[in-house]
Design an enzyme around this catalytic site. Structure first.
Site: not given
Length: 412
Positions: A137, A222, A251
């Site tokens: 994702f 990532d 985040k």
């Protein structure tokens, strides 16, 4: 009309229905540390942490104060002058990321960081192909979505960005076989988050680095969800001492107060900006407020040694979850994770949804993985205490018992 009804009417009725099903048809009021309160006054332990964003908890005072100071000084950059917090954050990131990563591009989210990495890889190599992993994702903007091989997200908006191939996660041989002379880069999560907290075999990241280096292909790590201490190291790649060519972060980078995304990379990959300084840009990317928050968040993370704390608290949580898995083998299939990035895989997605609802009833917030709804993820703030973990485990035991009884009632 109350706020939940307004959300359902004007924003996302489908999501409102899902929230109602899982017992989360409440309206948040305020938050502090590891706790959230709704407008009825009910308090919840936040064991979701905004999908790994709230590493420092809600409203960490040092981050809030840094943002307030910057707000009084200059909240937004004029963009035609250099912003001091932006420059300082870039320099700090070059110090704390793996060796060789010196240059930074700022955006506002993880998806934007991935978009930037995607474009940089293509421009630098002159090649069109990107390899991603099954279950990965990377976001839902068009480039990032093209790297996120889930039909439910991809099919409604096809055609996607061409030149993307998916290979099995954790399988270095399959990755090597998929590389062609047209391959620009490989993008990989050190641990798959939305894919169900999937930890790859030991040595996988080292193999990916070896293969990409030997084949002249860029490695993009990532770290949007794994980064800044969540797994027990500052970066997920640190577990195998790997230095990728590009590393994406977001985040937790904003300290749970401001949104910010970044891609940090090798100097030669960023040479494109010498030839064309505006080949990629973002109006709000790296704005002074977000960078002030990120600078403060980095210092708190390092000063309080939160990666080590995540590992210690995560071990306690995983140990407790494994004990519950033994007690409820009819409901729980597997417990896995590293640090405070933990997944609880249920035998069925509906069973997991019932358990999420029961946990909410008992004052603990969780959610399932977007790419694997059988897995309920537990990602509390890294400031979590032993008592909080024990409370969550006690609540989970009650939720599992209630879920078992509910299933027995349905089955008659």
């Amino acid at each position: 009309m109350d706020s939940f009804a307004l959300f359902e009417k004007h924003i996302n009725p489908g999501l409102a229905g899902l929230l109602r099903f899982t017992g989360l048809d409440r309206v948040e009021s305020h938050a502090e540390g590891v706790y959230v309160w709704d407008t009825t006054g009910k308090r919840y332990l936040d064991f979701l942490g905004l999908y790994g964003t709230l590493n420092l908890g809600h409203r960490h005072p040092k981050v809030v104060e840094a943002v307030k100071r910057q707000l009084d000084r200059m909240p937004m950059s004029v963009r035609v002058l250099v912003s001091e917090p932006t420059a300082r954050l870039a320099a700090r990131l070059s110090e704390v990321t793996p060796e060789g990563l010196e240059m930074v591009f700022f955006g506002n989210s993880g998806a934007e960081a991935v978009e930037a990495a995607f474009k940089l890889a293509r421009i630098y190599t002159g090649k069109p192909e990107i390899l991603t992993t099954e279950g990965g994702f990377h976001g839902k903007t068009m480039g990032a979505l093209s790297l996120t091989p889930k039909p439910e997200y991809q099919d409604p908006v096809r055609p996607l960005v061409p030149g993307v191939k998916a290979v099995p996660y954790g399988d270095a041989r399959a990755l090597e076989e998929a590389i062609t002379p047209r391959t620009a880069a490989v993008i990989v999560e050190p641990i798959q988050g939305e894919g169900g907290i999937r930890v790859p075999p030991e040595g996988y990241l080292r193999e990916v680095r070896r293969i990409t280096r030997e084949r002249g292909v860029l490695m993009i790590a990532d770290e949007v969800q794994t980064g800044l201490g969540r797994t027990g190291r500052l970066w997920g790649v640190d577990w195998e001492a790997v230095a990728p060519d590009l590393l994406t972060s977001a985040k937790a980078l904003g300290g749970g107060v401001m949104p910010i995304g970044a891609v940090v990379g090798r100097r030669e990959v960023f040479e494109v900006f010498k030839k064309n300084p505006l080949v990629h840009s973002s109006t709000f990317g790296g704005n002074p407020l977000a960078c002030a928050a990120a600078l403060a968040a980095l210092e708190v993370t390092l000063e309080e040694n939160l990666p080590e704390r995540a590992l210690r608290m995560g071990n306690r949580l995983i140990e407790g979850l494994k004990a519950l898995a033994q007690a409820y083998p009819d409901l729980i299939q597997e417990v896995r994770g590293r640090g405070l990035m933990v997944g609880l895989e249920f035998v069925d997605a509906d069973v997991g949804a019932l358990c999420v609802a029961e946990l909410a009833e008992r004052g603990v917030l969780t959610a399932f993985g977007l790419n694997n709804p059988k897995v309920v993820r537990l990602e509390p703030p890294l400031i979590v205490e032993e008592d909080h973990i024990d409370q969550a485990l006690q609540a989970l035991e009650g939720a599992l018992e209630a879920t078992r009884k509910a299933i027995e009632g349905i089955l008659g």
